[in-house]
Design a protein around this motif. Structure first.
Motif, PDB file in Angstrom:
ATOM      1  N   LEU A   1       0.816  -1.212   0.000  1.00 35.09           N
ATOM      2  CA  LEU A   1       0.000   0.000   0.000  1.00 35.09           C
ATOM      3  C   LEU A   1       0.853   1.266   0.000  1.00 35.09           C
ATOM      4  O   LEU A   1       0.600   2.202  -0.770  1.00 35.09           O
ATOM      5  N   CYS A   2       1.869   1.302   0.846  1.00 37.22           N
ATOM      6  CA  CYS A   2       2.684   2.518   0.966  1.00 37.22           C
ATOM      7  C   CYS A   2       3.548   2.753  -0.272  1.00 37.22           C
ATOM      8  O   CYS A   2       3.626   3.880  -0.772  1.00 37.22           O
ATOM      9  N   LEU A   3       4.197   1.707  -0.778  1.00 38.35           N
ATOM     10  CA  LEU A   3       5.021   1.861  -1.970  1.00 38.35           C
ATOM     11  C   LEU A   3       4.168   2.223  -3.178  1.00 38.35           C
ATOM     12  O   LEU A   3       4.566   3.044  -4.017  1.00 38.35           O
ATOM     13  N   GLY A   4       2.975   1.622  -3.263  1.00 42.70           N
ATOM     14  CA  GLY A   4       2.066   1.983  -4.342  1.00 42.70           C
ATOM     15  C   GLY A   4       1.603   3.421  -4.246  1.00 42.70           C
ATOM     16  O   GLY A   4       1.449   4.103  -5.266  1.00 42.70           O
ATOM     17  N   SER A   5       1.394   3.898  -3.024  1.00 40.26           N
ATOM     18  CA  SER A   5       0.977   5.289  -2.830  1.00 40.26           C
ATOM     19  C   SER A   5       2.093   6.249  -3.224  1.00 40.26           C
ATOM     20  O   SER A   5       1.845   7.304  -3.813  1.00 40.26           O
ATOM     21  N   ILE A   6       3.341   5.911  -2.891  1.00 31.54           N
ATOM     22  CA  ILE A   6       4.474   6.753  -3.300  1.00 31.54           C
ATOM     23  C   ILE A   6       4.575   6.801  -4.820  1.00 31.54           C
ATOM     24  O   ILE A   6       4.954   7.822  -5.399  1.00 31.54           O
ATOM     25  N   GLY A   7       4.200   5.716  -5.483  1.00 29.52           N
ATOM     26  CA  GLY A   7       4.270   5.663  -6.941  1.00 29.52           C
ATOM     27  C   GLY A   7       3.246   6.512  -7.649  1.00 29.52           C
ATOM     28  O   GLY A   7       3.340   6.714  -8.867  1.00 29.52           O
ATOM     29  N   GLY A   8       2.272   7.050  -6.910  1.00 28.92           N
ATOM     30  CA  GLY A   8       1.252   7.893  -7.526  1.00 28.92           C
ATOM     31  C   GLY A   8       1.470   9.364  -7.232  1.00 28.92           C
ATOM     32  O   GLY A   8       1.726   9.737  -6.078  1.00 28.92           O
ATOM     33  N   ALA A   9       1.374  10.191  -8.250  1.00 23.01           N
ATOM     34  CA  ALA A   9       1.591  11.630  -8.072  1.00 23.01           C
ATOM     35  C   ALA A   9       0.496  12.261  -7.210  1.00 23.01           C
ATOM     36  O   ALA A   9       0.746  13.223  -6.479  1.00 23.01           O
ATOM     37  N   GLN A  10      -0.708  11.726  -7.290  1.00 16.19           N
ATOM     38  CA  GLN A  10      -1.815  12.288  -6.514  1.00 16.19           C
ATOM     39  C   GLN A  10      -1.796  11.828  -5.064  1.00 16.19           C
ATOM     40  O   GLN A  10      -2.163  12.587  -4.171  1.00 16.19           O
TER      41      GLN A  10
END
Length: 219
Positions: free
Chosen positions: A27-36
């Motif tokens: 979840l956290c790494l995926g969130s960092i991967g998103g600009a929004q």
């Protein structure tokens, strides 16, 4: 993370702890991967603190899993394999993600998005997706291994660890006991000195980029 999550891992088990940790990393790494979902450096810092906190539990959870699912005479051998696998995986990840960073930088070079410098986010997106592989393996093999364990040995281990967990949750009795030994402080001093070297090594890619004008992927 190790101090606070250790007693929790003893309580809920190694495989379940690893599943929680890997889900958190996903979840956290995926969130960092998103600009929004990660628009600022402050949000990146918050995500990274959570990542590091969750990641700190992985070694303890792995050792707990080895104790739960293998005989005592195999513990040292399996922990050795685990350490070797960690180092090999670390080396492979550097090679793979540097290639990914180089590819994503080339891909966005002539794109409007490149002005936002989003190429590095692909590394986090890929890292997030890869967490699903060990998560699926843990779910499959953990269920199969659990059914093959001798019930008598499992119950004996659970009863022993339940008492240990209760003591550590209430007063961190184990940590206080170990802190009274000279070996604890010698090992702590050794690790502290070693961490200075490891932290310095993390700055070498930055040095190579700034001094030798290498790309981030090459550095």
């Amino acid at each position: 993370g190790k101090i606070f999550l250790g007693p929790l891992i003893d309580s809920i088990g190694g495989i379940f702890s690893l599943q929680i940790a890997l889900s958190t990393l996903f979840l956290c790494l995926g969130s960092i991967g998103g600009a929004q979902t990660c628009p600022t450096l402050s949000s990146l810092a918050i995500y990274w603190i959570i990542v590091d906190f969750g990641f700190s539990s992985c070694w303890a959870a792995c050792v707990k899993t080895i104790r739960e699912y293998t005989e005592e005479k195999r513990w040292s051998k399996e922990i050795g394999r685990l350490a070797m696998a960690a180092r090999i995986g670390n080396a492979i990840s550097f090679a793979c993600f540097s290639w990914l960073l180089q590819w994503s930088s080339t891909r966005t070079r002539n794109d409007v998005v490149s002005t936002l410098n989003t190429s590095w986010r692909w590394v986090y997106r890929a890292s997030s997706a890869i967490q699903l592989i060990p998560l699926a393996m843990l779910t499959y093999f953990g269920r199969r291994s659990r059914s093959n364990i001798a019930t008598r040995q499992l119950e004996r281990n659970k009863s022993i660890e339940k008492n240990t967990t209760r003591s550590s949750l209430l007063s961190l009795k184990i940590l206080r006991r170990e802190a009274g030994k000279a070996e604890f402080w010698l090992h702590l001093l050794s690790r502290t000195i070693t961490m200075v070297l490891v932290s310095f090594l993390l700055f070498i890619p930055t040095f190579m980029s700034q001094s030798y004008e290498m790309s981030s992927a090459s550095a």
